[in-house]
Design a protein around this motif. Structure first.
Motif, short mmCIF file in Angstrom:
data_model
loop_
_atom_site.label_atom_id
_atom_site.label_comp_id
_atom_site.label_asym_id
_atom_site.label_seq_id
_atom_site.Cartn_x
_atom_site.Cartn_y
_atom_site.Cartn_z
N LYS A 333 0.35 -1.61 0.18
CA LYS A 333 0.33 -0.18 -0.09
C LYS A 333 0.98 1.15 0.15
N GLU A 334 1.84 1.27 0.24
CA GLU A 334 2.74 2.27 0.44
C GLU A 334 3.72 2.70 -1.26
N VAL A 335 3.30 1.69 -2.40
CA VAL A 335 4.26 1.91 -3.54
C VAL A 335 2.82 1.96 -4.31
N ASP A 336 3.37 2.52 -5.85
CA ASP A 336 2.30 2.76 -6.94
C ASP A 336 2.72 1.16 -7.62
N GLU A 337 2.05 1.46 -8.58
CA GLU A 337 2.24 0.33 -9.87
C GLU A 337 4.01 -0.44 -10.35
#
Length: 388
Positions: A333-337
């Motif tokens: 949840k702390e990172v993007d794609e």
């Protein structure tokens, strides 16, 4: 000159360093490693043969807090093709992908040779303690300070002690106010109650199920090894991935998974009518047969039930020291794609430091390299935009 620092010289970190140097010629790439050598886990993978991937790659083979993202990353990476580009010839053996040499050492040698040829700088025996950000990063290790324009976390986990056991890998994230899912062992042996010590060293083939309140959580067909603490074997390792702390489980063993209960009942009835003194001889390993023979005056139905539904209470999992991977780590949840950390610019995370844990069968190495590939593409795009 732009400087990229990768923290961790495991499979994901070393592979990413190669990709970045191939794509970004005018960039310094530095890999900081707390151990004295690189790729320790790779050497231990697949019992020294290095199981790199699996024909069946899907998000269902992973535990994470964003399986959809994991699925996209692993499906977009062609391990066979990308390893061939490095000069590592690989072949499938059934579902599993191995280097043609069947030596994990080949993987380490090719990865390190390619990285060194490209000019990657490796700094060993350096543990990252903290970082500062002022338009770029200052990485504080136990030995020095390193400037970084781009920072990638690739420290792995403490599973098996091969990445080192320092908890600072998680402390750094907590200092950055990033969510860390508490780590717990996965792909690991189980403690049982009782421990049937006379079965120590016995291997059996069958079907094994993890039960909670009598309901099946997951089933594996394969091999199990009885030990002096409980049970081990590939099937047990796979089942451990579905274990959750604070829950009560039983392990159910089907010694005769090739027979349904009706056919087995008919066979046991015929055998009972012959009045053998040692009823279980030839049906089970001699040590297991001896154990069952002590249960006298059993009905046919009870014998069949024991052979199809023998149960042991699971008393817990063994520690990280014997685990292949850890569930938990930096939350997705702390990172993007692109595995870029949302709260900090030019910061990424890859591999086992993320809350991604695959099953046995090449899934974890596949994700490690696939995540590195994903980040390399993202950094290349970012560099192209900056320079145009």
């Amino acid at each position: 000159m732009k400087k990229i620092v990768i923290v961790g010289a495991g499979a994901s970190g070393v592979y990413l360093s190669i990709l970045l140097k191939q794509k970004l010629s005018n960039t310094d790439v530095i890999v900081v490693e707390q151990n004295a050598v690189s790729l320790k886990k790779v050497l231990a993978s697949g019992n020294g043969r290095c199981n790199l991937s699996n024909r069946y790659i899907t998000q269902e083979c992973y535990h994470s807090d964003n399986n959809e993202l994991v699925g996209k990353i692993v499906k977009s990476f062609d391990m066979l093709k990308e390893m061939d580009k490095l000069g590592l010839h690989c072949l499938y053996q059934g579902q599993l992908l191995y280097p043609k040499s069947e030596q994990a050492l080949s993987v380490k040698q090719i990865f390190m040779h390619r990285a060194e040829e490209l000019g990657v700088c490796f700094l060993y025996n350096q543990e990252v303690l903290s970082i500062e950000y002022h338009q770029s990063y200052i990485v504080h290790t136990n030995q020095q300070q390193i400037h970084a324009d781009v920072l990638i976390w690739a420290m792995g986990s403490e599973a098996g002690k091969l990445s080192g056991i320092n908890q600072s890998r998680y402390d750094v994230f907590k200092k950055l106010h990033l969510k860390v899912v508490p780590p717990q062992p996965s792909l690991v042996q189980m403690y049982t109650k009782p421990v049937i010590k006379q079965w120590k060293g016995v291997r059996i083939k069958g079907t094994f199920s993890l039960l909670e309140d009598g309901q099946c959580i997951h089933t594996e067909k394969g091999e199990l090894l009885f030990t002096d603490y409980g049970i081990s074997g590939i099937a047990v390792m796979q089942l451990s991935a579905f274990y959750q702390q604070g829950h009560d489980y039983q392990l159910e063993i089907d010694f005769f998974d090739e027979e349904d209960e009706k056919n087995l009942t008919e066979y046991i009835e015929l055998r009972s009518n012959k009045g053998y003194n040692h009823f279980y001889d030839g049906l089970l390993h001699s040590k297991i047969a001896s154990y069952f023979e002590k249960m006298s005056n059993q009905s046919v139905s009870h014998i069949v039930h024991q052979l199809k539904h023998f149960r042991l209470n699971v008393a817990g999992l063994r520690s990280y020291e014997t685990a292949q991977v850890m569930k938990g780590g930096l939350s997705l949840k702390e990172v993007d794609e692109n595995l870029s950390i949302k709260k900090y610019p030019h910061m990424y995370a890859i591999g086992e430091i993320l809350n991604v844990a695959g099953l046995c069968g090449g899934y974890n190495l596949h994700f490690a390299l696939a995540s590195a590939y994903q980040v390399a593409k993202a950094i290349e795009r970012e560099d192209h935009v900056t320079n145009t």
